[in-house]
Design a protein around this motif. Structure first.
Motif, mmCIF file in Angstrom:
data_model
loop_
_atom_site.group_PDB
_atom_site.id
_atom_site.type_symbol
_atom_site.label_atom_id
_atom_site.label_comp_id
_atom_site.label_asym_id
_atom_site.label_seq_id
_atom_site.Cartn_x
_atom_site.Cartn_y
_atom_site.Cartn_z
ATOM 1 N N ARG A 362 0.837 -1.379 0.138
ATOM 2 C CA ARG A 362 0.015 -0.101 0.088
ATOM 3 C C ARG A 362 0.843 1.245 -0.038
ATOM 4 N N ASN A 363 0.482 2.337 -0.817
ATOM 5 C CA ASN A 363 0.928 3.548 -0.622
ATOM 6 C C ASN A 363 -0.097 4.613 -0.677
ATOM 7 N N ARG A 364 -0.005 5.796 -0.334
ATOM 8 C CA ARG A 364 -0.778 7.020 -0.116
ATOM 9 C C ARG A 364 -0.278 8.269 -0.629
ATOM 10 N N TYR A 365 -1.204 9.218 -1.242
ATOM 11 C CA TYR A 365 -0.927 10.415 -1.682
ATOM 12 C C TYR A 365 -1.742 11.072 -1.091
ATOM 13 N N ARG A 366 -0.959 12.629 -0.884
ATOM 14 C CA ARG A 366 -1.520 13.791 -0.407
ATOM 15 C C ARG A 366 -2.806 14.401 -1.186
ATOM 16 N N ASN A 367 -3.786 14.514 -0.653
ATOM 17 C CA ASN A 367 -4.774 15.056 -1.375
ATOM 18 C C ASN A 367 -4.611 16.624 -1.448
ATOM 19 N N GLU A 377 -2.423 2.980 -4.320
ATOM 20 C CA GLU A 377 -2.226 1.787 -4.661
ATOM 21 C C GLU A 377 -2.538 0.680 -3.621
ATOM 22 N N ASN A 378 -3.103 -0.374 -3.794
ATOM 23 C CA ASN A 378 -3.214 -1.179 -2.538
ATOM 24 C C ASN A 378 -3.637 -2.862 -2.850
ATOM 25 N N GLY A 379 -3.082 -3.469 -2.149
ATOM 26 C CA GLY A 379 -3.045 -4.986 -2.527
ATOM 27 C C GLY A 379 -2.423 -5.960 -1.795
ATOM 28 N N PHE A 380 -2.097 -6.886 -2.157
ATOM 29 C CA PHE A 380 -1.300 -8.141 -1.447
ATOM 30 C C PHE A 380 -0.142 -8.467 -2.119
ATOM 31 N N TYR A 381 0.816 -9.210 -1.561
ATOM 32 C CA TYR A 381 1.856 -10.042 -1.864
ATOM 33 C C TYR A 381 1.759 -11.465 -1.501
ATOM 34 N N GLU A 404 -4.401 -2.964 -6.798
ATOM 35 C CA GLU A 404 -5.341 -1.956 -7.674
ATOM 36 C C GLU A 404 -4.904 -0.394 -7.506
ATOM 37 N N ALA A 405 -5.224 0.435 -8.370
ATOM 38 C CA ALA A 405 -4.989 1.777 -8.173
ATOM 39 C C ALA A 405 -6.020 2.577 -9.153
ATOM 40 N N PRO A 406 -6.340 3.894 -8.507
ATOM 41 C CA PRO A 406 -6.928 4.570 -9.335
ATOM 42 C C PRO A 406 -5.939 5.049 -10.682
ATOM 43 N N ASP A 407 -6.507 4.951 -11.909
ATOM 44 C CA ASP A 407 -5.817 5.334 -13.133
ATOM 45 C C ASP A 407 -5.979 6.608 -13.209
ATOM 46 N N ASN A 408 -4.589 7.410 -13.025
ATOM 47 C CA ASN A 408 -5.020 8.868 -12.836
ATOM 48 C C ASN A 408 -5.238 9.594 -14.193
#
Length: 425
Positions: A362-367, A377-381, A404-408
């Motif tokens: 998982r990662n995050r962005y600042r809105n 992006e968020n998922g598994f290994y 999965e991730a939003p397609d920017n």
């Protein structure tokens, strides 16, 4: 569709030493052992997220959600082999057999409709300036392509296939083969050689032919048992290759990058600590031409920072590069492919006794509007430790990332990426 600016195995490989390849059949009735649920806490790789919450997922529960155990032969089971394939869910997990053949460098995949006659051939790298061609490799990871036309078996008329089906395949440099007794018969020698396999393999297949994530599957495999250290720390690194599809239009992109996995065998006391990161990703068309990417999105990661949002001038430069490099893409935009950390899990089991590991990425962005961090992006290994981590080459880790991730590039569109890796000491 609205467009908007970017945000600030059952395998597995079965190569015999004598160049005979054997299939490993996916068993839909195979069941994984399930431990009692143990509440664990999670945190980003930086270990500084105060909002992280408890997740009631053991390794087995994560594996059961995303994978299925493969029913091994008695000899492979006795040797300590482990094999898993993607669990059947919707259109995913349909590929249920992978056979790698190193004699003619092909990969056979079963149970996917309209992927030719199941035989995927290795691509041939050609520079983009010369028109490009189907990729043959991404770093140390091989790339295979299904036929796009198959003849009618009676009339020989062409039948168009679901183009493109692409597979990525990674294997260990170490071959595991049982010892051959001095008094072995030729038949016994042949059987031992037929059972020889790379110490670890990982494979994934996807298609960009559907207005959805499409059909596909993945698998990973370990030959032989493993020895897990109980003290000290270790770092593993290697190549990554992924297949990226989106959920509203037929498209497949190929990605590559670097992966690092670190293990603290001393702590946590309840189980080893594990962190890692997927970095340096680049996207490509299936013919090898690079797709413009921007990795400076403000993502929390190991270093806990991020670059400033993309500027208008930089965006203009990227668009110009896009136009110069890719002349047949009829939509606007660049992909965001930031670093993707493996989430640190504290408490409970981190590494199973048989060497399997699994968890979240998982990662995050600042809105930019609210200033809040949001999941990007968020998922598994899903992975397996192979070899002896206490001596010799120190073993390796092979497995799958699926997220999965939003397609920017578009509004309300989601991308899915499935990738393979092998990380060594």
């Amino acid at each position: 569709m609205m467009k908007f600016n970017p945000l600030p195995l059952a395998l597995l490989a079965l190569i015999a030493a004598c160049d005979n390849a054997q299939p490993l059949i996916f068993d839909p009735d195979a069941e994984a052992e399930v431990d009692d649920a143990t509440e664990v806490t999670e945190d980003e790789t930086s270990g500084s997220d105060p909002a992280s919450s408890a997740i009631p997922l053991t390794i087995d529960e994560i594996l059961d959600e995303g994978t299925l155990q493969v029913d091994l032969s008695a000899s492979r089971d006795a040797r300590g082999d482990v094999a898993r394939t993607e669990a059947r869910s919707g259109s995913e997990g349909f590929a249920d057999e992978f056979i790698i053949n190193d004699t003619d460098d092909t990969l056979e995949i079963d149970n996917l409709a309209f992927d030719g006659l199941n035989i995927y051939t290795r691509g041939a790298n050609v520079p983009a300036a010369q028109g490009g061609a189907k990729l043959s490799d991404l770093g140390s990871i091989a790339v295979y392509h299904a036929d796009i036309v198959t003849p009618d078996f009676l009339t020989d008329n062409p039948v168009d296939q679901s183009d493109p089906y692409v597979a990525v395949y990674a294997e260990s440099d170490v071959i595991i083969m049982d010892e051959i007794p001095d008094d072995a018969t030729p038949e016994e020698i042949q059987a031992i050689m037929d059972a020889a396999r790379p110490r670890a393999t990982a494979v994934a297949v996807r298609t960009g032919a559907y207005t959805g994530f499409g059909f596909g599957g993945f698998g990973y495999d370990r030959a032989g048992d493993t020895v897990i250290a109980t003290t000290g720390q270790a770092t593993f690194s290697g190549d990554y290759a992924g297949l990226r599809v989106i959920d509203f239009t037929p498209e497949l992109l190929v990605t590559d990058g670097d992966i690092t996995i670190d293990i603290d065998f001393d702590d946590f006391n309840e189980g080893a600590g594990l962190k890692g990161v997927l970095s340096n990703r680049q996207a490509y068309l299936a013919d090898g031409r690079p797709y413009p990417t921007y990795t400076g999105i403000d993502i929390t990661n190991v270093s806990g920072g991020g670059a400033d949002p993309i500027s208008a001038a930089d965006l203009a430069t990227l668009n110009a590069q896009r136009d110069a490099i890719i002349d047949d893409i009829n939509y606007w935009g660049v992909l965001q492919l930031p670093d993707l950390p493996l989430v640190v899990r504290g408490g409970g089991e981190t590494i199973k006794d048989n060497g399997e590991i699994s968890g979240e990425v998982r990662n995050r962005y600042r809105n930019p509007a609210s200033g809040d961090f949001e999941v990007y992006e968020n998922g598994f290994y899903y992975a397996i430790i192979a070899g002896d981590t206490t001596q010799d080459d120190g073993g390796e880790v092979a497995g799958i990332l699926k997220f999965e991730a939003p397609d920017n590039r578009f509004e309300g569109v989601v991308s899915q990426e499935t990738g393979v890796f092998i990380a060594e000491r």
